[in-house]
Scaffold this active site. Structure first.
Site, PDB file in Angstrom:
ATOM      1  N   CYS A  90     -11.344  -5.311 -12.764  1.00 31.09           N
ATOM      2  CA  CYS A  90     -11.654  -4.172 -11.890  1.00 31.09           C
ATOM      3  C   CYS A  90     -10.410  -3.364 -11.523  1.00 31.09           C
ATOM      4  O   CYS A  90     -10.489  -2.159 -11.307  1.00 31.09           O
ATOM      5  CB  CYS A  90     -12.301  -4.648 -10.589  1.00 31.09           C
ATOM      6  SG  CYS A  90     -14.039  -5.065 -10.776  1.00 31.09           S
TER       7      CYS A  90
ATOM      8  N   GLY B 270     -12.487  -1.756   5.212  1.00 34.46           N
ATOM      9  CA  GLY B 270     -11.480  -2.735   4.807  1.00 34.46           C
ATOM     10  C   GLY B 270     -11.300  -2.716   3.304  1.00 34.46           C
ATOM     11  O   GLY B 270     -10.203  -2.954   2.803  1.00 34.46           O
ATOM     12  N   HIS B 271     -12.370  -2.458   2.588  1.00 33.40           N
ATOM     13  CA  HIS B 271     -12.278  -2.272   1.136  1.00 33.40           C
ATOM     14  C   HIS B 271     -12.643  -0.827   0.833  1.00 33.40           C
ATOM     15  O   HIS B 271     -13.801  -0.439   0.901  1.00 33.40           O
ATOM     16  CB  HIS B 271     -13.216  -3.222   0.403  1.00 33.40           C
ATOM     17  CG  HIS B 271     -12.933  -3.324  -1.080  1.00 33.40           C
ATOM     18  ND1 HIS B 271     -12.689  -2.218  -1.873  1.00 33.40           N
ATOM     19  CD2 HIS B 271     -12.834  -4.401  -1.907  1.00 33.40           C
ATOM     20  CE1 HIS B 271     -12.470  -2.617  -3.116  1.00 33.40           C
ATOM     21  NE2 HIS B 271     -12.543  -3.926  -3.166  1.00 33.40           N
TER      22      HIS B 271
ATOM     23  N   CYS C  81     -18.059  -8.355  -9.371  1.00 36.22           N
ATOM     24  CA  CYS C  81     -17.728  -6.933  -9.392  1.00 36.22           C
ATOM     25  C   CYS C  81     -17.354  -6.447 -10.787  1.00 36.22           C
ATOM     26  O   CYS C  81     -17.617  -5.302 -11.156  1.00 36.22           O
ATOM     27  CB  CYS C  81     -16.577  -6.653  -8.434  1.00 36.22           C
ATOM     28  SG  CYS C  81     -15.203  -7.801  -8.594  1.00 36.22           S
TER      29      CYS C  81
ATOM     30  N   HIS D 252     -17.332  -5.561   3.979  1.00 31.49           N
ATOM     31  CA  HIS D 252     -17.705  -4.720   2.829  1.00 31.49           C
ATOM     32  C   HIS D 252     -18.914  -3.825   3.052  1.00 31.49           C
ATOM     33  O   HIS D 252     -19.609  -3.459   2.099  1.00 31.49           O
ATOM     34  CB  HIS D 252     -17.939  -5.592   1.578  1.00 31.49           C
ATOM     35  CG  HIS D 252     -16.681  -6.203   1.042  1.00 31.49           C
ATOM     36  ND1 HIS D 252     -15.966  -7.147   1.721  1.00 31.49           N
ATOM     37  CD2 HIS D 252     -16.010  -5.992  -0.113  1.00 31.49           C
ATOM     38  CE1 HIS D 252     -14.911  -7.507   1.016  1.00 31.49           C
ATOM     39  NE2 HIS D 252     -14.906  -6.812  -0.094  1.00 31.49           N
TER      40      HIS D 252
ATOM     41  N   GLU E 126      -6.826  -8.380 -12.515  1.00 34.20           N
ATOM     42  CA  GLU E 126      -8.290  -8.327 -12.451  1.00 34.20           C
ATOM     43  C   GLU E 126      -8.821  -7.163 -13.281  1.00 34.20           C
ATOM     44  O   GLU E 126      -8.268  -6.057 -13.258  1.00 34.20           O
ATOM     45  CB  GLU E 126      -8.714  -8.180 -10.984  1.00 34.20           C
ATOM     46  CG  GLU E 126     -10.221  -8.217 -10.804  1.00 34.20           C
ATOM     47  CD  GLU E 126     -10.644  -8.021  -9.343  1.00 34.20           C
ATOM     48  OE1 GLU E 126      -9.827  -8.271  -8.440  1.00 34.20           O
ATOM     49  OE2 GLU E 126     -11.804  -7.616  -9.137  1.00 34.20           O
TER      50      GLU E 126
ATOM     51  N   GLU F 237      -5.426 -11.421  -4.951  1.00 27.26           N
ATOM     52  CA  GLU F 237      -5.862 -10.450  -5.960  1.00 27.26           C
ATOM     53  C   GLU F 237      -5.033  -9.180  -5.907  1.00 27.26           C
ATOM     54  O   GLU F 237      -5.579  -8.073  -5.932  1.00 27.26           O
ATOM     55  CB  GLU F 237      -7.343 -10.098  -5.756  1.00 27.26           C
ATOM     56  CG  GLU F 237      -8.260 -11.315  -5.752  1.00 27.26           C
ATOM     57  CD  GLU F 237      -9.736 -10.941  -5.631  1.00 27.26           C
ATOM     58  OE1 GLU F 237     -10.063 -10.192  -4.702  1.00 27.26           O
ATOM     59  OE2 GLU F 237     -10.532 -11.398  -6.464  1.00 27.26           O
TER      60      GLU F 237
ATOM     61  N   HIS G 225      -4.237  -5.914  -1.991  1.00 26.98           N
ATOM     62  CA  HIS G 225      -5.336  -6.093  -2.940  1.00 26.98           C
ATOM     63  C   HIS G 225      -5.373  -4.895  -3.888  1.00 26.98           C
ATOM     64  O   HIS G 225      -5.488  -3.757  -3.463  1.00 26.98           O
ATOM     65  CB  HIS G 225      -6.621  -6.194  -2.119  1.00 26.98           C
ATOM     66  CG  HIS G 225      -7.839  -6.534  -2.898  1.00 26.98           C
ATOM     67  ND1 HIS G 225      -8.678  -5.575  -3.409  1.00 26.98           N
ATOM     68  CD2 HIS G 225      -8.368  -7.728  -3.239  1.00 26.98           C
ATOM     69  CE1 HIS G 225      -9.689  -6.174  -4.029  1.00 26.98           C
ATOM     70  NE2 HIS G 225      -9.532  -7.483  -3.935  1.00 26.98           N
TER      71      HIS G 225
END
Lengths: 632, 632
Positions: B331, B182-183, B397, B131, B329, B313, B261
């Site tokens: 988010c 990666g995110h 988050c 991250h 989620e 997720e 994700h």
């Protein structure tokens, strides 16, 4: 008189029973000819057999602490097979394995490959998680079965020495460990050992393990203070910290709700029932019955599967029976059979036999493929098509468990007391009873489970008075009975769901039992939120499912109107010969919008639906399946 | 002309928008007065703020690699609040944190507490899981928001230096790392940075990250060969090994199915939409639209929640929308708002605004309690009563994500092009547009979402010609329109779900929009197996649920007959003032047997059912809840 005193039943031994029907006999043949040899091969190839040589060293592939139990259960299964169907080659193979076991036994009687080869010096330091006493229990069950099947003492002697050693280590006496197994199993095994040897110390040890469980100070809490965490970190499980997981949250007599790991629970309840019977302990039987009610009225799938969550292989909360994520481990359904079989000897109430039969014909045999070579560990009631049987598992408890159940099926069919011969299950074949000092033979002929007509013929040397009891399964609505061609009213001779025909029986007396099998739409209790507005189909003891291959791969689009008739048809070519259920279902019309949500109900059209027995699913091409069908 | 060229919309900036309604204004007040201070307190108490001092040492409590992003999102949320509601105290607090950030920035511009304090020397060695670029993205978004809100460059300068440094490390040029996060997150942040600075290198870097993603040889595969596993074992995830998990399984332009994700997916799609708009790249917009279709027609909950599995997720397979285990989620629903907002500027089609509104009024604000102090990370559509909001999370988050959305709500309501003023959402308040070289003000008055009557009054200095576009939400069946008191037929002025009124507008011109809100029973596509025979209730943009407290704790026993009327009633005292839905449901009669399964359907009786907006659930005593109700 207490319920236990009123009954005092004993199962008719599997050696006194023959099975020659079209349903079980072929399964048992496959079990002997395919499954048992194949399981030996798996045990051999995966290193389970060679592990007994105790030559594991650092860096070698891992030896699993459960491995001994797989080998033991294989011997037990093979022994049952040898009891009814002698086989020199299999007998020799069993003897070879027993020799390895013999060599693996330590001077003091201790016998465990994992703790001897991989963790020397750590005996009895992780009763909670390391399955040491569990493996001992399976060795004992194997020794008993092998002795009963073959008359040989080779394995029985080994397990007696081991049990004697365990008895010297555990117990209430000063200086002994006050512990009990994290995975129950040895308790029921020690009762069996007591029965074949007559040694009361095995019985007392079993009783100690059961009665000590759940007392405070709590053994597992103390054990972890003393040795863990860290000491056995590789076996450490999040769930094992919860006492409910292994049913040690309370003394067993105070328990009234099924909790935790379902196989552990079943094996424990078996031993509780055994102890209740042996001691005439009505309070303990009542504890069993409370647990039985909670399980069967609030926590059992319609297939007899139990333990709804994969998370810890166990029970969640009442009425929580998700279908797609159902764990319903094959071993747990087998455990349900074991337990109900014991409850039935304590109290000849058909509810126990009904539950046993439900599990046996559905959630147990779904665990093995028709060819006897692949297994389900989990038995969901709905699948999108990704669930398939496998040849073996890392933790491979289920395959040999099915094998030993199929091999020992004979003992579940009949019971007797001093004055009664009882038929619990309908299976073509015969059984020998000892009543009034003579041997009595019952010959059963039936096409069960495809229809419910059962003929029973007696063979007696001299006319003899006894009561013949026949179970009227709860799934039938209007049973009929003829004795020597004459209709007999059931009205006054029903006793807890069994007809009881007490008379003087003569040779060749003939009984006809007619159990009409109709297609039933089954509704779950409305508190089972997962099955609201759904029906399951059942005919006789068999629960049905719909599979994609017979219907459509969009199973979610199918529903079953409440008012339409369904038809049962025997189809010789399908799945080894089964009765299928066909009829008009409904399928949603081609949807006129790509919208995921719309404000008008979708329309349906007629659809020819075919259902097959649940046990037979996933024996053709991969596809979706479901038991509970929306009702429209 | 391509769709992008036809549109070219820009959102009206939140600084030009006021919100003074009864629904959002109180929420925004709570956000300013309770939530933002409370989140600062959490960041402080959990060590997130002090971590910026970089004095972590071995043995100290763990610093989480995501922590920077929580602080950054808090600054962003605080900045939006400062933009519309100046607050000296909050401003000072933000400045203090920015000072810490400034001190934490390294000589070369690098800025990451985790990699500076905990893993020095390991920069850029675990792009996939650690991250690092994700946190950078949130710092950048915070810097942009803070600059736009306050005009101060303190944080903007820091993030520009950081972005410049990142640009020196990553890119297609010889010697630079050809990796990507990666995110996803920095991609959309760099576009924002480009917009405020005009520096094309930020735009190019964003484009590089997006276009490089999923190419072969695969960066993450190579990275793991070079540095892992073991190198970053503590962050290693089973799912991260699947390229689908982070949407790097294919180049983004070739993707047509939502996978992995869900938050990563949303943030990536946002950047794709941004790049498509900026470059007039119709192919990239079409890729977005393919993904949009797959998401909205096959993978979105009726609440606008997305990502059905907690396991990773994220998304599973089409039409798989379990209710009780729905991850959904907070988010991810927020990400859905972000993405649809961008799609709407690319193509002014109401479907984007409908989806944005669905998420906003349901699956987003369900994520925060009415008092602004507790949060849902997951937003299931059914609960047995064990699910409750929490004050904070280890990975936290969602809380600051809701705060920044509420703080920046103004920017989602209106858009404009050179010749059009557009209202997407109905919220009392006003907005300023720049059209035909003058400032035009629209004043909205409405009681939305409780009814659908909207009055719009114009303030213009001189009569001016432009098109006013008003969204007709898809949930209404018969919208009406009056301009200066005269009915206007919608027939010929509808454009992708918006009415387009092109005329010369004068000061105080008055528009009345009537959007009848009726109670709708919503049916899911029949392929959604979890919702067969179920309905959800919706009124206007609000999806409803039933809670135990208003009904019965045995929610599974309730059903809703298809033919019965339901009534909407405004209840000032309930849940801060809501429209509830009441009507005759049915409840199963007391069951006459304890049997779990029976062969007759159970009977029902009438039951007064009350449904409340889904967003408001779990704000009273703990109990069960469900959105989808069996239809009888």
């Amino acid at each position: 008189m207490s319920i236990i005193e009123q009954n005092k039943l004993e199962p008719v031994s599997l050696k006194d029973v023959t099975i020659n029907d079209h349903f079980w006999a072929p399964r048992r043949k496959i079990n002997r000819e395919q499954t048992i040899p194949f399981q030996y091969k798996q045990c051999k190839e995966t290193g389970r057999i060679d592990a007994l040589k105790l030559n594991w060293k650092q860096g070698d592939p891992e030896i699993h602490p459960f491995w001994d139990s797989d080998v033991a259960k294989w011997i037990e299964a093979a022994s049952y097979s040898l009891a009814t169907d002698p086989d020199a080659e299999l007998s020799k193979l069993v003897d070879e394995v027993i020799e390895l076991i013999s060599a693996a036994q330590q001077e003091d009687g201790y016998l465990n490959t994992y703790f001897t080869a991989v963790k020397p010096g750590k005996r009895w330091t992780d009763l909670r998680d390391a399955h040491e006493l569990y493996c001992a229990g399976h060795f004992i069950e194997a020794g008993v079965a092998h002795f009963q099947a073959t008359g040989k003492c080779s394995l029985l002697d080994i397990v007696c020495r081991y049990a004697d050693y365990i008895d010297s280590v555990f117990g209430p006496e000063e200086g002994k460990i006050k512990g009990y197994p994290g995975h129950q199993e040895i308790e029921l095994a020690l009762i069996k050992l007591y029965h074949v040897t007559g040694e009361a110390r095995y019985f007392r040890l079993s009783q100690f393990f059961i009665e000590e469980r759940g007392n405070e100070p709590h053994y597992f809490t103390e054990e972890k203070k003393k040795y863990g965490p860290g000491y056995f970190e590789e076996l450490f499980s999040t769930f094992a910290n919860l006492k409910e997981y292994n049913q040690s949250h309370k003394p067993v007599r105070e328990q009234d709700k099924v909790v935790g790991h379902s196989v552990r629970a079943m094996y424990m309840y078996c031993a509780m029932a055994d102890l209740a019977k042996e001691n005439g302990d009505e309070k303990l039987r009542e504890a069993c019955d409370r647990l039985w009610n909670n399980l069967h009225y609030k926590n059992m799938y319609v297939t007899g599967g139990i333990g709804s969550t994969a998370e810890y292989e166990g029970f969640t909360c009442d009425y929580d029976l998700p279908n797609e994520s159902a764990y319903a481990e094959t071993c747990a359904a087998i455990g349900l059979v074991f337990w109900n079989h014991r409850m039935l000897q304590l109290d000849c109430d058909r509810k126990y036999a009904d539950a046993l039969e439900r599990a046996l014909f559905n959630g147990v045999i779904s665990g093995i493929s028709l060819d006897g070579k692949k297994y389900f560990y989990e038995n969901p009631l709905e699948s999108l098509g990704e669930v398939h049987r496998k040849e073996w598992f890392g933790v491979s408890c289920c395959p040999p468990n099915i094998s030993r159940l199929l091999g020992s099926l004979g003992q579940y069919i009949y019971s007797q007391s001093d004055s009664e011969a009882i038929i619990h299950l309908y299976v073509s074949g015969s059984a020998k009873f000892k009543l009034a000092n003579q041997e009595i033979k019952l010959n059963q002929t039936t096409n069960y489970p495809w229809d419910g007509n059962v003929s029973i013929q007696l063979e007696v040397e001299n006319p003899v008075s006894f009561a013949l009891k026949l179970r009227i399964p709860s799934w039938t609505k209007s049973a009929g009975l003829k004795v020597n061609g004459e209709m007999v009213s059931l009205e006054n001779i029903l006793d807890k769901g069994y007809v009881r025909i007490e008379r003087e029986w003569k040779n060749h007396d003939q009984i006809e039992l007619i159990l009409p099998m109709t297609i039933e739409k089954v509704y779950a209790h409305p508190s089972v939120r997962q099955n609201r507005n759904h029906v399951a189909l059942q005919r006789g003891p068999l629960v049905y499912c719909i599979e994609g291959i017979d219907n459509t791969h969009y199973l979610s689009q199918l529903s079953l109107p409440r008012d339409k008739e369904l038809t049962a048809i025997f189809d010789q070519k399908l799945l080894g010969g089964i009765v299928k259920i066909v009829g008009n279902g409904e399928i949603t019309e081609v949807y006129d919008s790509e919208d995921l949500y719309q404000t008008k109900p979708f329309t349906t059209k007629s659809f020819e639906m075919t259902a097959v027995p649940y046990y037979a699913w996933d024996n053709r091409e991969a596809g979706p399946m479901k038991v509970w069908i929306p009702e429209s």
